[in-house]
Scaffold this motif. Structure first.
Motif, mmCIF file in Angstrom:
data_model
loop_
_atom_site.group_PDB
_atom_site.id
_atom_site.type_symbol
_atom_site.label_atom_id
_atom_site.label_comp_id
_atom_site.label_asym_id
_atom_site.label_seq_id
_atom_site.Cartn_x
_atom_site.Cartn_y
_atom_site.Cartn_z
ATOM 1 N N LEU A 1 -9.417 -5.029 0.448
ATOM 2 C CA LEU A 1 -10.737 -3.923 1.258
ATOM 3 C C LEU A 1 -9.658 -2.697 1.796
ATOM 4 O O LEU A 1 -9.973 -1.457 1.279
ATOM 5 C CB LEU A 1 -11.374 -4.033 2.310
ATOM 6 N N ILE A 2 -8.386 -2.616 3.051
ATOM 7 C CA ILE A 2 -7.969 -1.733 3.122
ATOM 8 C C ILE A 2 -7.042 -0.926 2.560
ATOM 9 O O ILE A 2 -6.983 0.530 2.573
ATOM 10 C CB ILE A 2 -6.702 -2.307 4.406
ATOM 11 N N ASN A 3 -6.772 -1.683 1.752
ATOM 12 C CA ASN A 3 -5.760 -0.550 0.481
ATOM 13 C C ASN A 3 -6.532 -0.320 -0.382
ATOM 14 O O ASN A 3 -6.321 0.915 -0.838
ATOM 15 C CB ASN A 3 -5.120 -1.914 -0.329
ATOM 16 N N THR A 4 -7.930 -0.576 -1.000
ATOM 17 C CA THR A 4 -8.946 0.268 -1.337
ATOM 18 C C THR A 4 -9.206 1.164 -1.117
ATOM 19 O O THR A 4 -9.498 2.740 -1.015
ATOM 20 C CB THR A 4 -9.959 -0.866 -1.633
ATOM 21 N N LEU A 5 -9.626 1.503 0.717
ATOM 22 C CA LEU A 5 -10.118 2.361 1.561
ATOM 23 C C LEU A 5 -8.870 3.562 1.258
ATOM 24 O O LEU A 5 -8.779 4.630 1.430
ATOM 25 C CB LEU A 5 -10.050 1.994 3.011
ATOM 26 N N GLN A 6 -7.699 3.273 1.027
ATOM 27 C CA GLN A 6 -6.317 4.265 1.538
ATOM 28 C C GLN A 6 -5.917 4.715 0.305
ATOM 29 O O GLN A 6 -5.609 6.042 0.311
ATOM 30 C CB GLN A 6 -4.550 3.292 2.229
ATOM 31 N N GLY A 7 -6.241 4.200 -1.106
ATOM 32 C CA GLY A 7 -6.617 4.505 -1.558
ATOM 33 C C GLY A 7 -7.861 5.430 -2.161
ATOM 34 O O GLY A 7 -7.365 6.738 -2.677
ATOM 35 N N MET A 8 -8.755 5.442 -1.941
ATOM 36 C CA MET A 8 -9.822 6.032 -1.778
ATOM 37 C C MET A 8 -9.373 8.110 -0.466
ATOM 38 O O MET A 8 -9.896 8.852 -1.100
ATOM 39 C CB MET A 8 -11.140 5.976 -0.984
ATOM 40 N N ALA A 9 -8.223 7.446 -0.066
ATOM 41 C CA ALA A 9 -8.217 8.835 0.879
ATOM 42 C C ALA A 9 -7.139 9.373 0.117
ATOM 43 O O ALA A 9 -6.594 10.438 0.604
ATOM 44 C CB ALA A 9 -7.447 8.190 2.139
ATOM 45 N N THR A 10 -6.075 9.119 -0.959
ATOM 46 C CA THR A 10 -5.395 9.527 -1.381
ATOM 47 C C THR A 10 -6.000 10.116 -2.735
ATOM 48 O O THR A 10 -4.865 11.073 -3.411
ATOM 49 C CB THR A 10 -4.423 8.788 -1.636
ATOM 50 N N VAL A 11 -6.948 10.528 -3.322
ATOM 51 C CA VAL A 11 -7.569 11.131 -4.347
ATOM 52 C C VAL A 11 -7.285 12.561 -3.803
ATOM 53 O O VAL A 11 -8.411 12.943 -2.703
ATOM 54 C CB VAL A 11 -9.150 10.112 -4.407
ATOM 55 N N ASP A 12 -7.040 13.114 -4.936
ATOM 56 C CA ASP A 12 -6.765 14.352 -4.661
ATOM 57 C C ASP A 12 -8.154 15.351 -4.826
ATOM 58 O O ASP A 12 -8.785 15.643 -5.788
ATOM 59 C CB ASP A 12 -5.979 15.694 -6.191
ATOM 60 N N PRO A 13 -8.598 16.042 -3.510
ATOM 61 C CA PRO A 13 -10.116 16.778 -3.723
ATOM 62 C C PRO A 13 -10.085 18.113 -5.326
ATOM 63 O O PRO A 13 -11.437 18.570 -5.209
ATOM 64 C CB PRO A 13 -10.550 17.019 -1.998
#
Length: 300
Positions: free
Chosen positions: A184-196
């Motif tokens: 869960l934490i790593n998936t959240l981190q991956g979503m935070a790094t998506v280029d807007p």
């Protein structure tokens, strides 16, 4: 006409066609081609071969030091007087692998890992994607996760026994908890790094929310997701072994704890090595799946 005929080249002066290689020279050519292909393969996989060779050398040194310390019964603050030697463990492994009960222990642990880890992945990855996309959901769920995440797996054992009707279900639940939070934490981190910028570009091209998730968010988050899966698999094995030692009746963790209770030191080392090998194989399978899911990463 006669002048044109005189301009034609004499057929006798034409070069003879190249002679096909004879049977005597074809094996030499084939050997040269094979050597060239083998050399090219070695050049392409040089780093992997070097890593495998260094790994084998380090394992050999570790086993040699282990043998040296246990045979000489070394004692310098850390005592090796009761630690079994590699020869003793190997002899016990040969006996154990001929015993169907040992195979049943391995199968039970692998089945519990498969159930708990798969369930954690199915729940944690979509939840992490949704929490990373919708702030209101993250604000509701994230505090609960942060409160329960530091609780170790051993502390969950009494509660799991009370919650679930059988020991099997409680062990799977503890395995689920161990792998759920890293994923869960790593998936959240991956979503935070998506280029807007990519998200805005997809929406400008007419992509709907489902398409943005499928074409932008998910591919951009995959590296972090597979990192979480790899870490979660390791924590799942730790949680499983702790649960099997306390409340299990089968499994490689129960086998190791029973060996300790019966003062069978070789079986303790055998159980530990088996846990390490099973964890290594599980992590390797996840990395292989990651290469298949992210061919662009493998190409780099």
């Amino acid at each position: 006409m006669e002048a044109a005929l005189r301009k034609l080249p004499d057929t006798a002066a034409l070069p003879e066609p190249a002679v096909a290689p004879t049977a005597a020279t074809s094996p030499a050519v084939a050997n040269a081609l094979r050597k060239d292909q083998l050399a090219r393969w070695f050049r392409l996989h040089r780093s992997q071969l070097r890593g495998a060779l260094l790994g084998l050398i380090s394992l050999a040194i570790f086993v040699a030091v282990w043998q040296l310390l246990t045979v000489n019964r070394a004692t310098f603050y850390v005592r090796f007087t009761n630690v079994p030697s590699p020869e003793d463990v190997l002899a016990r492994a040969i006996v154990a692998f001929h015993n169907p009960m040992f195979g049943d222990h391995i199968w039970m642990s692998c089945r519990r890992i498969l159930y708990g880890f798969t369930l954690a992945s199915v729940v944690a990855i979509p939840l992490g994607l949704l929490m990373g996309r919708f702030q209101i959901l993250r604000e509701i769920v994230f505090p609960i996760c942060e409160v329960t995440r530091p609780i170790p797996a051993i502390a969950w054992v009494p509660m799991a026994i009370m919650l679930w009707p059988t020991n099997e279900e409680s062990i799977v639940f503890i395995t689920f908890l161990g792998s759920f939070f890293p994923i869960l934490i790593n998936t959240l981190q991956g979503m935070a790094t998506v280029d807007p910028v990519l998200v805005r570009a997809a929406r400008c091209l007419g992509a709907k929310e489902a398409s943005v998730f499928r074409e932008v968010y998910l591919p951009a988050s995959l590296p972090q997701i597979f990192t979480g899966l790899t870490v979660g698999m390791g924590v799942a094995w730790v949680s499983l072994i702790a649960a099997e030692m306390i409340s299990g009746q089968f499994g490689i963790g129960y086998f190791t704890w029973e060996a300790y209770s019966l003062v069978q030191y070789s079986d303790i080392a055998l159980g530990m090595i088996t846990i390490g090998v099973l964890g290594l194989a599980s992590s390797f399978a996840i990395r292989l799946l990651g290469r298949l899911a992210m061919p662009w990463g493998a190409a780099r």
